[in-house]
Motif scaffolding. Structure first.
Motif, PDB file in Angstrom:
ATOM      1  N   TYR A 179     -10.599  -1.028   3.704  1.00 11.53           N
ATOM      2  CA  TYR A 179     -10.770  -1.104   2.255  1.00 11.53           C
ATOM      3  C   TYR A 179     -10.278  -2.465   1.782  1.00 11.53           C
ATOM      4  N   GLN A 196       1.200   3.812  -4.659  1.00 13.37           N
ATOM      5  CA  GLN A 196       1.371   2.573  -3.894  1.00 13.37           C
ATOM      6  C   GLN A 196       2.728   1.978  -4.258  1.00 13.37           C
ATOM      7  N   PHE A 205     -12.010   4.399  -6.008  1.00 16.18           N
ATOM      8  CA  PHE A 205     -10.700   4.291  -6.619  1.00 16.18           C
ATOM      9  C   PHE A 205     -10.779   3.742  -8.041  1.00 16.18           C
ATOM     10  N   GLY A 206      -9.849   4.219  -8.858  1.00 19.41           N
ATOM     11  CA  GLY A 206      -9.669   3.633 -10.172  1.00 19.41           C
ATOM     12  C   GLY A 206      -8.864   2.344 -10.066  1.00 19.41           C
ATOM     13  N   PRO A 207      -8.659   1.662 -11.202  1.00 15.46           N
ATOM     14  CA  PRO A 207      -7.988   0.356 -11.194  1.00 15.46           C
ATOM     15  C   PRO A 207      -6.472   0.437 -11.069  1.00 15.46           C
ATOM     16  N   GLN A 227     -14.402   7.535  -0.779  1.00 15.47           N
ATOM     17  CA  GLN A 227     -13.525   7.654  -1.937  1.00 15.47           C
ATOM     18  C   GLN A 227     -13.665   6.415  -2.821  1.00 15.47           C
ATOM     19  N   SER A 270      -0.155  -0.846   5.750  1.00 11.21           N
ATOM     20  CA  SER A 270       0.619  -1.488   4.686  1.00 11.21           C
ATOM     21  C   SER A 270      -0.099  -2.667   4.046  1.00 11.21           C
ATOM     22  N   GLN A 275      -7.417  -4.557  -9.294  1.00  5.40           N
ATOM     23  CA  GLN A 275      -8.498  -3.581  -9.174  1.00  5.40           C
ATOM     24  C   GLN A 275      -8.111  -2.485  -8.190  1.00  5.40           C
ATOM     25  N   GLY A 276      -8.896  -1.418  -8.183  1.00  2.00           N
ATOM     26  CA  GLY A 276      -8.696  -0.365  -7.192  1.00  2.00           C
ATOM     27  C   GLY A 276      -9.302  -0.760  -5.864  1.00  2.00           C
ATOM     28  N   LEU A 277      -9.098   0.093  -4.871  1.00  7.46           N
ATOM     29  CA  LEU A 277      -9.633  -0.186  -3.533  1.00  7.46           C
ATOM     30  C   LEU A 277     -11.119   0.137  -3.490  1.00  7.46           C
ATOM     31  N   TYR A 321      -2.932   8.838  -5.579  1.00  8.57           N
ATOM     32  CA  TYR A 321      -2.206   8.091  -4.572  1.00  8.57           C
ATOM     33  C   TYR A 321      -1.079   7.323  -5.252  1.00  8.57           C
ATOM     34  N   LYS A 358       3.434  -2.080  -0.934  1.00 12.07           N
ATOM     35  CA  LYS A 358       1.977  -1.892  -0.874  1.00 12.07           C
ATOM     36  C   LYS A 358       1.543  -0.704  -0.010  1.00 12.07           C
ATOM     37  N   PHE A 359       2.504   0.106   0.457  1.00 16.26           N
ATOM     38  CA  PHE A 359       2.101   1.310   1.181  1.00 16.26           C
ATOM     39  C   PHE A 359       1.414   2.265   0.214  1.00 16.26           C
ATOM     40  N   LEU A 360       0.264   2.751   0.640  1.00 14.71           N
ATOM     41  CA  LEU A 360      -0.525   3.657  -0.181  1.00 14.71           C
ATOM     42  C   LEU A 360      -0.461   5.039   0.448  1.00 14.71           C
ATOM     43  N   LYS A 368      -3.160   1.476 -18.326  1.00 14.69           N
ATOM     44  CA  LYS A 368      -3.140   0.527 -17.226  1.00 14.69           C
ATOM     45  C   LYS A 368      -1.703   0.153 -16.867  1.00 14.69           C
ATOM     46  N   PHE A 422      -3.133   5.209   5.302  1.00 17.36           N
ATOM     47  CA  PHE A 422      -3.346   3.782   5.134  1.00 17.36           C
ATOM     48  C   PHE A 422      -2.263   2.957   5.819  1.00 17.36           C
ATOM     49  N   ILE A 460      -1.114   9.328  -0.102  1.00 10.81           N
ATOM     50  CA  ILE A 460      -1.722  10.361  -0.928  1.00 10.81           C
ATOM     51  C   ILE A 460      -0.640  11.296  -1.469  1.00 10.81           C
ATOM     52  N   PHE A 485      -2.789   5.320  -8.174  1.00 12.38           N
ATOM     53  CA  PHE A 485      -4.241   5.226  -8.142  1.00 12.38           C
ATOM     54  C   PHE A 485      -4.856   6.611  -8.147  1.00 12.38           C
TER      55      PHE A 485
END
Lengths: 115, 114
Positions: free
Chosen positions: B36, A37, A106-108, A104, B106, B42-44, A35, A41-43, A9, B104, A45, A90
């Motif tokens: 999302y 981030q 997502f994991g944590p 999709q 921001s 947590q994840g999305l 992904y 906070k831009f995510l 984590k 995505f 791929i 992620f």
């Protein structure tokens, strides 16, 4: 039951080290993603795999190497870590390749800090 | 290529008040649009999506969004928010058809105040 799990984590490491992040999904999906981030906070791929085959490989330094030993796992190995690699990574999975019809999951996330 | 702009990085709102989170997209082809939500640590998870048909889309937790092609927008709304709605919200776009990846925005941090 965790659908998409990631380990670790949190990951704190020194510049120049090599590290791996593991991802597993128990949804029976054929497609998995990584992904990144960033701090704003831009995510974005990085990679996607479908049935263990690399489908998407965005402009990512070749220090990043994904490995899919089977459909349920997609690991991310990073060589020679740099400060700019600090981010939250992620993992996600979906049944197929089309975002429109294949949601999709997502994991944590794994928070990587490079010192 | 597609792009997404989320116009507000932070939106504070009092509990039980209505909220609108804004999203504009850019694309030269038809698109699918998504919202999302990311709860802390947590994840999305998918809130709702627009593929075709009715421009008003209803999602989980009482959220809805309206696709406006002329304004290239896909704003998210909820008539009455709860403390538990505090989270980061991401708008995403992909080209319709056989596109394989999401782009995505921001993110917008929604903070619901008591």
């Amino acid at each position: 039951d965790t659908a998409v799990s990631q380990t670790p984590k949190y990951l704190v490491t020194q510049m120049g080290n090599d590290k791996s992040i593991k991802c597993e999904q128990n949804l029976g999906h054929d497609t998995m993603y990584w992904y990144k981030q960033d701090s704003k906070k831009f995510l974005k791929i990085m990679f996607s795999y479908n049935n263990k085959e690399l489908i998407i490989n965005e402009t990512v330094p070749n220090r990043f190497s994904p490995k899919s030993p089977d459909k349920a796992h997609l690991n991310l190995h990073i060589n020679s870590l740099e400060l700019g690699d600090s981010a939250v990574y992620f993992c996600a999975s979906s049944q197929g390749l089309s975002p429109g019809t294949d949601t999709q999951y997502f994991g944590p996330g794994t928070r990587l800090t490079v010192l | 290529a597609q792009s997404v702009t989320q116009l507000d990085s932070q939106v504070p709102v009092f509990e039980e008040a209505p909220v609108e989170l804004r999203c504009n997209y850019s694309s030269s082809v038809s698109v699918y649009l998504f919202w999302y939500v990311q709860y802390p640590n947590q994840g999305l998870q998918l809130l709702l999506k627009y593929l075709s048909g009715s421009t008003l889309v209803k999602g989980i937790n009482g959220f809805e969004a309206e696709f406006n092609k002329s304004q290239t927008s896909f704003h998210l709304r909820k008539p009455s928010v709860h403390i538990s709605d505090t989270a980061e919200y991401f708008c995403a776009v992909t080209a319709s058809g056989s596109a394989r990846q999401l782009t995505f925005g921001s993110g917008t941090q929604l903070t619901v105040l008591p």
